[in-house]
Design an enzyme around this catalytic site. Structure first.
Site, PDB file in Angstrom:
ATOM      1  N   PHE A 124      40.129 -15.119 -13.973  1.00 21.87           N
ATOM      2  CA  PHE A 124      40.372 -16.341 -14.970  1.00 21.87           C
ATOM      3  C   PHE A 124      41.678 -16.366 -15.445  1.00 21.87           C
ATOM      4  O   PHE A 124      42.838 -16.837 -14.698  1.00 21.87           O
ATOM      5  CB  PHE A 124      39.198 -17.581 -14.649  1.00 21.87           C
ATOM      6  CG  PHE A 124      40.363 -18.757 -15.755  1.00 21.87           C
ATOM      7  CD1 PHE A 124      40.939 -19.583 -15.589  1.00 21.87           C
ATOM      8  CD2 PHE A 124      39.398 -19.351 -17.171  1.00 21.87           C
ATOM      9  CE1 PHE A 124      41.184 -20.267 -15.302  1.00 21.87           C
ATOM     10  CE2 PHE A 124      40.034 -20.773 -17.810  1.00 21.87           C
ATOM     11  CZ  PHE A 124      40.667 -20.759 -16.773  1.00 21.87           C
ATOM     12  N   ASN A 142      37.562  -4.662 -12.140  1.00 28.66           N
ATOM     13  CA  ASN A 142      36.052  -3.420 -10.960  1.00 28.66           C
ATOM     14  C   ASN A 142      35.463  -4.675  -9.985  1.00 28.66           C
ATOM     15  O   ASN A 142      34.557  -4.773  -9.851  1.00 28.66           O
ATOM     16  CB  ASN A 142      34.711  -2.710 -11.776  1.00 28.66           C
ATOM     17  CG  ASN A 142      34.721  -3.522 -13.072  1.00 28.66           C
ATOM     18  OD1 ASN A 142      34.878  -5.220 -12.910  1.00 28.66           O
ATOM     19  ND2 ASN A 142      33.531  -3.672 -13.648  1.00 28.66           N
ATOM     20  N   ASP A 156      36.570   0.827 -13.446  1.00 31.43           N
ATOM     21  CA  ASP A 156      36.304  -0.212 -14.709  1.00 31.43           C
ATOM     22  C   ASP A 156      36.560   0.257 -16.072  1.00 31.43           C
ATOM     23  O   ASP A 156      36.500   2.142 -15.966  1.00 31.43           O
ATOM     24  CB  ASP A 156      34.419   0.091 -13.897  1.00 31.43           C
ATOM     25  CG  ASP A 156      33.622   0.366 -15.943  1.00 31.43           C
ATOM     26  OD1 ASP A 156      34.226  -0.175 -16.628  1.00 31.43           O
ATOM     27  OD2 ASP A 156      32.778   0.303 -14.986  1.00 31.43           O
ATOM     28  N   VAL A 157      36.402  -0.013 -16.186  1.00 30.46           N
ATOM     29  CA  VAL A 157      37.693  -0.128 -17.783  1.00 30.46           C
ATOM     30  C   VAL A 157      36.022   1.033 -18.813  1.00 30.46           C
ATOM     31  O   VAL A 157      36.952   1.527 -19.770  1.00 30.46           O
ATOM     32  CB  VAL A 157      38.368  -0.976 -19.021  1.00 30.46           C
ATOM     33  CG1 VAL A 157      39.506  -1.371 -18.003  1.00 30.46           C
ATOM     34  CG2 VAL A 157      37.559  -1.599 -19.125  1.00 30.46           C
ATOM     35  N   ASN A 201      38.301   2.921 -24.952  1.00 33.42           N
ATOM     36  CA  ASN A 201      39.221   3.197 -24.215  1.00 33.42           C
ATOM     37  C   ASN A 201      41.002   2.904 -24.222  1.00 33.42           C
ATOM     38  O   ASN A 201      41.892   3.242 -24.135  1.00 33.42           O
ATOM     39  CB  ASN A 201      38.491   3.102 -22.193  1.00 33.42           C
ATOM     40  CG  ASN A 201      37.603   4.270 -22.332  1.00 33.42           C
ATOM     41  OD1 ASN A 201      37.526   5.257 -22.934  1.00 33.42           O
ATOM     42  ND2 ASN A 201      36.748   3.675 -21.382  1.00 33.42           N
ATOM     43  N   GLY A 236      42.222   3.663 -27.176  1.00 40.19           N
ATOM     44  CA  GLY A 236      42.493   5.217 -27.094  1.00 40.19           C
ATOM     45  C   GLY A 236      44.149   5.888 -26.590  1.00 40.19           C
ATOM     46  O   GLY A 236      45.414   6.171 -26.078  1.00 40.19           O
ATOM     47  N   LYS A 251      47.209   4.324 -28.068  1.00 41.34           N
ATOM     48  CA  LYS A 251      47.574   4.876 -28.936  1.00 41.34           C
ATOM     49  C   LYS A 251      48.188   6.515 -28.425  1.00 41.34           C
ATOM     50  O   LYS A 251      49.788   6.819 -28.531  1.00 41.34           O
ATOM     51  CB  LYS A 251      46.360   6.029 -29.909  1.00 41.34           C
ATOM     52  CG  LYS A 251      46.595   6.861 -30.518  1.00 41.34           C
ATOM     53  CD  LYS A 251      46.040   7.123 -31.787  1.00 41.34           C
ATOM     54  CE  LYS A 251      44.929   7.723 -31.209  1.00 41.34           C
ATOM     55  NZ  LYS A 251      44.961   9.291 -31.137  1.00 41.34           N
ATOM     56  N   TYR A 305      26.858 -10.752 -26.071  1.00 39.88           N
ATOM     57  CA  TYR A 305      28.858 -10.664 -25.546  1.00 39.88           C
ATOM     58  C   TYR A 305      29.576 -11.139 -27.375  1.00 39.88           C
ATOM     59  O   TYR A 305      29.911 -10.190 -27.742  1.00 39.88           O
ATOM     60  CB  TYR A 305      28.288 -12.684 -25.526  1.00 39.88           C
ATOM     61  CG  TYR A 305      29.587 -12.660 -24.524  1.00 39.88           C
ATOM     62  CD1 TYR A 305      31.126 -11.718 -23.864  1.00 39.88           C
ATOM     63  CD2 TYR A 305      29.984 -13.895 -25.090  1.00 39.88           C
ATOM     64  CE1 TYR A 305      31.791 -12.669 -23.415  1.00 39.88           C
ATOM     65  CE2 TYR A 305      31.653 -14.718 -25.357  1.00 39.88           C
ATOM     66  CZ  TYR A 305      32.184 -13.741 -24.536  1.00 39.88           C
ATOM     67  OH  TYR A 305      33.882 -13.971 -24.077  1.00 39.88           O
ATOM     68  N   TYR A 361      41.192   1.007 -35.431  1.00 41.53           N
ATOM     69  CA  TYR A 361      42.845   1.846 -34.827  1.00 41.53           C
ATOM     70  C   TYR A 361      44.298   1.555 -36.095  1.00 41.53           C
ATOM     71  O   TYR A 361      44.525   2.201 -35.848  1.00 41.53           O
ATOM     72  CB  TYR A 361      42.243   1.604 -33.464  1.00 41.53           C
ATOM     73  CG  TYR A 361      42.224   2.622 -33.020  1.00 41.53           C
ATOM     74  CD1 TYR A 361      40.592   2.325 -33.253  1.00 41.53           C
ATOM     75  CD2 TYR A 361      42.663   3.360 -31.993  1.00 41.53           C
ATOM     76  CE1 TYR A 361      40.083   3.929 -31.879  1.00 41.53           C
ATOM     77  CE2 TYR A 361      41.529   4.319 -31.194  1.00 41.53           C
ATOM     78  CZ  TYR A 361      40.901   4.516 -30.902  1.00 41.53           C
ATOM     79  OH  TYR A 361      39.960   5.596 -31.011  1.00 41.53           O
TER      80      TYR A 361
HETATM   81  P1  NAD Z   1      36.160 -13.882 -15.716  1.00 44.26           P
HETATM   82  O1  NAD Z   1      34.890 -13.124 -15.737  1.00 44.26           O
HETATM   83  O2  NAD Z   1      36.933 -14.980 -14.778  1.00 44.26           O
HETATM   84  O3  NAD Z   1      36.895 -12.601 -15.641  1.00 44.26           O
HETATM   85  C1  NAD Z   1      36.830 -11.608 -16.525  1.00 44.26           C
HETATM   86  C2  NAD Z   1      36.999 -10.457 -15.617  1.00 44.26           C
HETATM   87  O4  NAD Z   1      36.730  -8.891 -16.375  1.00 44.26           O
HETATM   88  C3  NAD Z   1      36.805 -10.411 -14.139  1.00 44.26           C
HETATM   89  O5  NAD Z   1      37.782 -10.639 -13.388  1.00 44.26           O
HETATM   90  C4  NAD Z   1      35.760  -8.886 -14.523  1.00 44.26           C
HETATM   91  O6  NAD Z   1      35.496  -8.812 -12.870  1.00 44.26           O
HETATM   92  C5  NAD Z   1      36.509  -8.159 -15.393  1.00 44.26           C
HETATM   93  N1  NAD Z   1      35.904  -6.742 -15.507  1.00 44.26           N
HETATM   94  C6  NAD Z   1      34.620  -7.134 -16.084  1.00 44.26           C
HETATM   95  N2  NAD Z   1      34.113  -6.574 -16.472  1.00 44.26           N
HETATM   96  C7  NAD Z   1      35.341  -4.876 -15.960  1.00 44.26           C
HETATM   97  C8  NAD Z   1      34.783  -3.614 -16.428  1.00 44.26           C
HETATM   98  N3  NAD Z   1      34.334  -2.940 -16.740  1.00 44.26           N
HETATM   99  N4  NAD Z   1      36.531  -2.887 -15.953  1.00 44.26           N
HETATM  100  C9  NAD Z   1      37.352  -3.444 -15.499  1.00 44.26           C
HETATM  101  N5  NAD Z   1      36.964  -5.116 -14.859  1.00 44.26           N
HETATM  102  C10 NAD Z   1      36.248  -5.588 -15.876  1.00 44.26           C
HETATM  103  O7  NAD Z   1      36.782 -14.708 -17.290  1.00 44.26           O
HETATM  104  P2  NAD Z   1      37.542 -15.090 -18.170  1.00 44.26           P
HETATM  105  O8  NAD Z   1      37.081 -17.063 -17.816  1.00 44.26           O
HETATM  106  O9  NAD Z   1      39.022 -15.080 -17.929  1.00 44.26           O
HETATM  107  O10 NAD Z   1      37.720 -14.558 -19.165  1.00 44.26           O
HETATM  108  C11 NAD Z   1      38.538 -13.385 -19.567  1.00 44.26           C
HETATM  109  C12 NAD Z   1      38.857 -12.916 -21.065  1.00 44.26           C
HETATM  110  O11 NAD Z   1      38.480 -14.170 -22.302  1.00 44.26           O
HETATM  111  C13 NAD Z   1      37.543 -11.839 -21.252  1.00 44.26           C
HETATM  112  O12 NAD Z   1      37.268 -11.146 -22.662  1.00 44.26           O
HETATM  113  C14 NAD Z   1      36.475 -13.110 -22.199  1.00 44.26           C
HETATM  114  O13 NAD Z   1      35.632 -12.816 -23.341  1.00 44.26           O
HETATM  115  C15 NAD Z   1      37.432 -14.370 -22.782  1.00 44.26           C
HETATM  116  N6  NAD Z   1      37.349 -15.472 -23.258  1.00 44.26           N
HETATM  117  C16 NAD Z   1      37.532 -16.289 -22.464  1.00 44.26           C
HETATM  118  C17 NAD Z   1      37.292 -17.368 -22.720  1.00 44.26           C
HETATM  119  C18 NAD Z   1      37.169 -18.729 -21.833  1.00 44.26           C
HETATM  120  O14 NAD Z   1      36.905 -19.728 -22.544  1.00 44.26           O
HETATM  121  N7  NAD Z   1      37.499 -18.419 -19.948  1.00 44.26           N
HETATM  122  C19 NAD Z   1      36.893 -18.305 -23.989  1.00 44.26           C
HETATM  123  C20 NAD Z   1      36.637 -16.655 -25.259  1.00 44.26           C
HETATM  124  C21 NAD Z   1      36.978 -16.105 -24.340  1.00 44.26           C
END
Ligand code: NAD
Ligand code: UDP
Length: 329
Positions: free
Chosen positions: A14, A35, A59-60, A102, A105, A108, A148, A162
């Site tokens: 999103f 991913n 996958d990061v 990752n 790193g 950096k 989380y 870092y």
């Molecule tokens: P989302 O689930 O729509 O998007 C997360 C994306 O990360 C997905 O496309 C997923 O496939 C990808 N992903 C997850 N693990 C991965 C990995 N290991 N390697 C590669 N890709 C991976 O969620 P979002 O709402 O877009 O949230 C995005 C970020 O913002 C997140 O870090 C979330 O913690 C943070 N966040 C969002 C909100 C909110 O209200 N939307 C609030 C607080 C924090």
């Protein structure tokens, strides 16, 4: 001046997909990485033939290799909805910890500036209201949401380490509940949950007695705050969110009015450790970034509902689109 290059992780999600759009519109070359664990290729399909966009499926939590230079990295990969991270707790912990390591790193090695997506969840079930950046939080480390919250708290700590030890340029945004088009209808978060229920003709499920509060920020405001923070020179955490707070019960009534549904509200158990109140104090963001939200809830909800209304019948009715079992390693 040569074109700036930015890596955005979580690009098919999103927020990540909206960030890709914003950076492309600002003239950057964007590398999106995902991913697809909770994201959807559909969210970035419109960028597939854009010459300023490159997508890498990866996958990061595994070593990240990027050809060429990078100016900025935005780490947004992480499951973000309570239902998602309860289903994939280990992957949630890994993407916040190993994934962030990752990316630090990589930053950096490339001499790039890294912005990490932290969250209001670092405040847990807050005892200070509204939440200011200097509040340390009230998190249950071993509760179901701990995977989380603690991953995000660790993410902040390693990022500051870092910054202090290696002199890396870092930024930390604490995002409060943000909504808008491209949220997954079945991700369990309250806005897609209520709108999906209204569209399917189901009752709206309020958890607990609905007296818990949230403050909802529209996506374009959130993206603008993040953009400004990245370009600022401030390394400590900054809250970005909309301070307009509402109880979940009143919010359900607003959604009933907006959608015109004839369904009613029904009450279900409150999830464990569900925060009872949440409202960002955005004094710092206002002062530092000359930023404040512009889109009110009525306008933002209307735009979001227009998006959900246009989903296909199949999208509206599929209850879960992923088998997460292989990810909990
Ligand atoms: P989302 O689930 O729509 O998007 C997360 C994306 O990360 C997905 O496309 C997923 O496939 C990808 N992903 C997850 N693990 C991965 C990995 N290991 N390697 C590669 N890709 C991976 O969620 P979002 O709402 O877009 O949230 C995005 C970020 O913002 C997140 O870090 C979330 O913690 C943070 N966040 C969002 C909100 C909110 O209200 N939307 C609030 C607080 C924090
Ligand atoms: N909630 C609810 N009904 C639903 C989904 C969520 O009442 O169908 C409540 C949830 O218990 C929480 C609030 O809405 O109090 C916001 O939940 P969400 O999952 O969107 O995000 P959170 O802020 O809890 O991370």
């Amino acid at each position: 001046m040569s074109q700036k290059r930015v890596l955005i992780t979580g690009a098919a999600g999103f927020l990540g997909s909206h960030l890709c759009d914003r950076f492309i519109s600002e003239g950057y070359f964007v590398i999106g990485m995902d991913n697809f664990i909770t994201g959807d290729p559909k969210n970035i399909a419109h960028l597939s033939s854009n010459s300023n966009f490159l997508f890498i499926q990866h996958d990061v939590t595994n070593f990240i290799n990027i050809e060429g230079g990078l100016d900025y990295i935005l780490h947004f990969a992480s499951p973000a909805s309570p239902i998602d991270y309860l289903k994939i707790p280990i992957q949630t912990l890994k993407v916040g910890s190993l994934g962030t390591h990752n990316l630090l790193g990589l930053a950096k090695a490339k001499n790039a500036r890294l912005l990490i997506a932290s969250t209001s969840e670092v405040y847990g079930d807050p005892l200070v209201h509204p939440q200011t950046e200097d509040y340390y939080g009230n998190v249950n480390t071993i509760g179901p949401r701990g995977v989380y919250d603690e991953a995000k708290r660790f993410q902040e700590s390693i990022t500051m380490a870092y910054h202090r030890f290696h002199g890396l340029e870092t930024r930390i945004v604490r995002i409060f509940n943000t909504y808008g088009p491209r949220m997954r209808l079945n991700d369990g978060r309250v806005i897609p949950a209520f709108m999906g229920q209204a569209l399917r003709g189901e009752d709206l499920t309020v958890f607990g007695d609905g007296s818990q509060t949230r403050s909802f920020c529209y996506v374009t405001d959130q993206v603008d705050g993040i953009y400004r923070l990245l370009l600022s020179d401030y390394p400590n955490p900054v809250n970005i969110g909309n301070p307009h707070e509402i109880s979940i019960k009143d919010f359900a009534e607003e959604i009933i009015k907006l959608t015109g549904t004839t369904q009613k509200v029904i009450y279900k158990d409150l999830p464990v450790d569900d925060p009872m109140q949440r409202q960002p104090d955005i004094t710092l963001a206002k002062k530092l970034l000359q930023w404040e939200p512009k889109v009110g809830r009525e306008e933002g909800m209307r735009k979001t509902f227009d998006y959900f209304k246009n989903l296909t019948e199949e999208e509206l009715h599929k209850s879960e689109h992923k088998d997460f079992s292989s990810y909990n390693k």
